[in-house]
Design an enzyme around this catalytic site. Structure first.
Site, mmCIF file in Angstrom:
data_model
loop_
_atom_site.group_PDB
_atom_site.id
_atom_site.type_symbol
_atom_site.label_atom_id
_atom_site.label_comp_id
_atom_site.label_asym_id
_atom_site.label_seq_id
_atom_site.Cartn_x
_atom_site.Cartn_y
_atom_site.Cartn_z
ATOM 1 N N TYR A 161 -6.856 0.408 19.439
ATOM 2 C CA TYR A 161 -7.997 -0.326 19.230
ATOM 3 C C TYR A 161 -7.611 -1.724 19.784
ATOM 4 O O TYR A 161 -8.577 -3.102 19.724
ATOM 5 C CB TYR A 161 -9.395 0.094 18.390
ATOM 6 C CG TYR A 161 -9.223 0.200 17.201
ATOM 7 C CD1 TYR A 161 -9.454 -2.006 16.283
ATOM 8 C CD2 TYR A 161 -9.766 1.471 16.472
ATOM 9 C CE1 TYR A 161 -9.263 -1.171 15.191
ATOM 10 C CE2 TYR A 161 -9.782 0.718 15.076
ATOM 11 C CZ TYR A 161 -8.961 0.580 13.627
ATOM 12 O OH TYR A 161 -9.496 0.280 12.569
ATOM 13 N N ARG A 163 -13.833 6.713 4.544
ATOM 14 C CA ARG A 163 -14.847 5.456 5.577
ATOM 15 C C ARG A 163 -14.837 5.184 6.721
ATOM 16 O O ARG A 163 -15.856 4.961 6.995
ATOM 17 C CB ARG A 163 -14.008 3.816 4.663
ATOM 18 C CG ARG A 163 -13.793 3.650 3.309
ATOM 19 C CD ARG A 163 -13.244 2.231 3.091
ATOM 20 N NE ARG A 163 -11.948 2.100 3.384
ATOM 21 C CZ ARG A 163 -10.802 2.839 2.596
ATOM 22 N NH1 ARG A 163 -10.754 2.822 1.288
ATOM 23 N NH2 ARG A 163 -9.318 2.995 2.397
ATOM 24 N N GLY A 198 1.360 -0.913 0.085
ATOM 25 C CA GLY A 198 0.459 0.320 -0.712
ATOM 26 C C GLY A 198 1.133 1.201 0.079
ATOM 27 O O GLY A 198 0.186 2.448 0.800
ATOM 28 N N LYS A 202 -5.890 -5.927 13.615
ATOM 29 C CA LYS A 202 -4.939 -5.642 14.147
ATOM 30 C C LYS A 202 -4.591 -6.191 15.674
ATOM 31 O O LYS A 202 -3.024 -6.139 15.678
ATOM 32 C CB LYS A 202 -5.120 -4.227 14.622
ATOM 33 C CG LYS A 202 -5.421 -3.238 13.332
ATOM 34 C CD LYS A 202 -4.173 -3.159 11.882
ATOM 35 C CE LYS A 202 -4.739 -2.582 11.249
ATOM 36 N NZ LYS A 202 -3.683 -2.209 10.305
ATOM 37 N N GLY A 234 1.452 3.468 -1.722
ATOM 38 C CA GLY A 234 1.529 4.960 -3.109
ATOM 39 C C GLY A 234 -0.274 5.595 -2.656
ATOM 40 O O GLY A 234 -0.134 6.619 -3.257
ATOM 41 N N PHE A 265 -13.572 -0.140 7.596
ATOM 42 C CA PHE A 265 -15.093 0.539 6.931
ATOM 43 C C PHE A 265 -15.664 0.282 8.499
ATOM 44 O O PHE A 265 -15.396 -0.542 9.330
ATOM 45 C CB PHE A 265 -15.993 0.334 5.843
ATOM 46 C CG PHE A 265 -16.009 -1.535 6.029
ATOM 47 C CD1 PHE A 265 -17.038 -1.975 6.495
ATOM 48 C CD2 PHE A 265 -14.954 -2.517 5.449
ATOM 49 C CE1 PHE A 265 -17.647 -3.061 6.571
ATOM 50 C CE2 PHE A 265 -15.603 -3.585 5.282
ATOM 51 C CZ PHE A 265 -16.512 -4.503 6.106
HETATM 52 P P1 NAP Z 1 -5.390 4.256 2.777
HETATM 53 O O1 NAP Z 1 -4.373 5.614 2.543
HETATM 54 O O2 NAP Z 1 -6.192 3.550 2.673
HETATM 55 O O3 NAP Z 1 -3.977 3.234 2.111
HETATM 56 C C1 NAP Z 1 -4.413 1.302 2.398
HETATM 57 C C2 NAP Z 1 -3.220 1.103 1.308
HETATM 58 O O4 NAP Z 1 -3.698 0.033 1.798
HETATM 59 C C3 NAP Z 1 -4.443 1.255 -0.669
HETATM 60 O O5 NAP Z 1 -2.642 2.037 -0.682
HETATM 61 C C4 NAP Z 1 -4.494 0.787 -1.152
HETATM 62 O O6 NAP Z 1 -3.948 0.169 -2.649
HETATM 63 C C5 NAP Z 1 -3.415 -0.802 0.337
HETATM 64 N N1 NAP Z 1 -4.376 -2.180 -0.219
HETATM 65 C C6 NAP Z 1 -5.405 -2.407 -0.125
HETATM 66 N N2 NAP Z 1 -5.622 -3.360 -0.053
HETATM 67 C C7 NAP Z 1 -4.616 -4.337 -0.276
HETATM 68 C C8 NAP Z 1 -4.226 -5.480 -0.864
HETATM 69 N N3 NAP Z 1 -5.586 -6.318 -0.847
HETATM 70 N N4 NAP Z 1 -3.311 -6.083 -1.457
HETATM 71 C C9 NAP Z 1 -2.352 -4.838 -1.664
HETATM 72 N N5 NAP Z 1 -2.545 -3.817 -0.920
HETATM 73 C C10 NAP Z 1 -4.126 -3.345 -0.780
HETATM 74 O O7 NAP Z 1 -4.861 4.028 4.521
HETATM 75 P P2 NAP Z 1 -4.169 4.708 5.532
HETATM 76 O O8 NAP Z 1 -5.223 5.796 6.013
HETATM 77 O O9 NAP Z 1 -2.732 5.818 4.606
HETATM 78 O O10 NAP Z 1 -3.870 3.400 6.121
HETATM 79 C C11 NAP Z 1 -2.341 3.119 6.170
HETATM 80 C C12 NAP Z 1 -2.410 2.261 7.155
HETATM 81 O O11 NAP Z 1 -2.646 2.603 8.552
HETATM 82 C C13 NAP Z 1 -3.822 1.036 7.431
HETATM 83 O O12 NAP Z 1 -2.668 -0.304 8.175
HETATM 84 C C14 NAP Z 1 -4.739 0.886 8.369
HETATM 85 O O13 NAP Z 1 -4.978 -0.207 9.289
HETATM 86 C C15 NAP Z 1 -3.969 1.836 9.025
HETATM 87 N N6 NAP Z 1 -4.504 3.164 10.046
HETATM 88 C C16 NAP Z 1 -4.964 4.271 9.513
HETATM 89 C C17 NAP Z 1 -6.251 5.015 10.100
HETATM 90 C C18 NAP Z 1 -6.137 6.700 10.381
HETATM 91 O O14 NAP Z 1 -7.048 7.207 10.482
HETATM 92 N N7 NAP Z 1 -5.946 6.517 8.463
HETATM 93 C C19 NAP Z 1 -6.045 4.735 12.024
HETATM 94 C C20 NAP Z 1 -4.621 3.763 12.449
HETATM 95 C C21 NAP Z 1 -4.989 2.633 11.664
HETATM 96 P P3 NAP Z 1 -4.650 -0.944 -3.433
HETATM 97 O O15 NAP Z 1 -6.026 -0.006 -3.776
HETATM 98 O O16 NAP Z 1 -3.761 -0.053 -4.568
HETATM 99 O O17 NAP Z 1 -4.356 -2.379 -2.997
#
Ligand code: NAP
Length: 278
Positions: A152, A204, A22, A167, A24, A104
């Site tokens: 969480y 989401r 992920g 997680k 990108g 989500f």
């Molecule tokens: P994001 O921008 O939605 O990024 C998720 C990435 O995962 C995307 O680049 C997506 O790329 C990739 N992905 C999803 N399904 C995949 C699959 N089956 N195979 C390969 N790649 C996949 O999310 P973010 O908010 O930066 O989150 C990054 C991390 O932080 C995650 O682990 C999330 O759980 C954690 N996190 C986020 C928050 C928050 O508030 N943002 C809080 C706590 C934890 P493709 O669609 O190209 O596959």
């Protein structure tokens, strides 16, 4: 590098290759760009390579190498193929950032089994498949793995039982692999961010202004985090600056996981107007 003050020195990742799932978008993009600016090469792996273009552009601008790889982490055979391709191109993989996830909000009584399974498949099973393949390469010369969790994992959270379970598993995996692979020179740690701004999260997790305000109310520091703030911690744990740190989970959440107050902010204001006890 970004608007976050960085304590990471120039050239920290010189000669290293990082595999970022992920990589990108959101946090993955921020981590990839940071490692690249500090001298590393990046394997950016996700399903849709169209959004790898921003990272490729930064690589061209700042002179670091990016391999854009199409990968669904739910498919063990594809994981094996892409990890092998990356090893052929770069010789080895020194760093793995297990960042890909899906999430989500859905009350559990309304959550379809396939929705639960989809999140577990990406955010838990996928982390194992990629760690296993990259770990097999790293056993030759060591390495560092950083998994992305969420606060969480240890408390649970209504509305995201699927992600909380994934997680929690990731944190158990972090400690298990850290203990098992320490003798191979492989460190395994996790970063547990609170709500930070990314397109994925905004779409989401807080899709309306009202929901955004509600989440914001739960953050004692009064603001969302940024991907760059979280990335700094991820890069530290992935770097040679943390050679003796393994099996740990680091929280960066503006206080989100701390206990919520006994009374609402409004009631607290009224209380503060009272005369202090003597
Ligand atoms: P994001 O921008 O939605 O990024 C998720 C990435 O995962 C995307 O680049 C997506 O790329 C990739 N992905 C999803 N399904 C995949 C699959 N089956 N195979 C390969 N790649 C996949 O999310 P973010 O908010 O930066 O989150 C990054 C991390 O932080 C995650 O682990 C999330 O759980 C954690 N996190 C986020 C928050 C928050 O508030 N943002 C809080 C706590 C934890 P493709 O669609 O190209 O596959």
């Amino acid at each position: 590098m970004s608007d976050v003050t960085s304590f990471l020195p120039e050239g920290l990742f010189e000669g290293k290759t990082a595999f970022v799932t992920g990589g990108g978008t959101g946090l993955g993009l921020s981590v990839s760009a940071r490692i690249g600016r500090l001298g590393g090469s990046i394997v950016c792996a996700s399903r849709d390579t169209n959004h790898h273009e921003r990272l490729l552009e930064r690589g061209r601008e700042h002179g670091f190498e990016v391999m854009s790889a199409q990968l669904d982490v739910r498919e063990p055979a594809d994981v094996k193929r892409v990890v092998r391709e990356a090893a052929r191109r770069f010789g080895r993989i020194d760093i793995l950032i297990n960042n890909a996830a899906g999430n989500f909000i859905r009350p559990s009584l309304l959550l379809a089994p396939k929705g639960f399974k989809a999140v577990i498949d990406i955010a838990l099973n996928g982390v194992f498949y990629v760690s296993r393949e990259v770990g097999r390469l790293m056993r030759e010369g060591g390495g560092a793995i950083v998994n992305i969790s969420a606060p969480y994992a240890s408390t649970g959270k209504p509305g995201v039982v699927h992600s909380a379970c994934a997680k929690a598993g990731v944190e158990a995996m972090t400690r298990s692999l850290a203990a098992e692979w320490a003798e191979l020179g492989i460190r395994v740690n996790a970063v547990s961010p609170g709500p930070f701004v990314s397109t994925g999260a905004a779409d989401r997790l807080w899709p309306s202004e009202e929901m955004e305000r509600e989440v914001l109310r739960q953050i004692p520091m009064g603001r969302f985090g940024t991907a760059d703030e979280v990335a700094e911690l991820v890069c530290y744990l992935a770097s040679p600056a943390a050679p003796w740190v393994t099996g740990s989970v680091w929280t960066a959440d503006g206080g989100w996981s701390l206990p919520q107050p006994m009374v609402s902010a409004e009631a607290a204001k009224v209380l503060r107007r009272r005369r202090p006890d003597t």
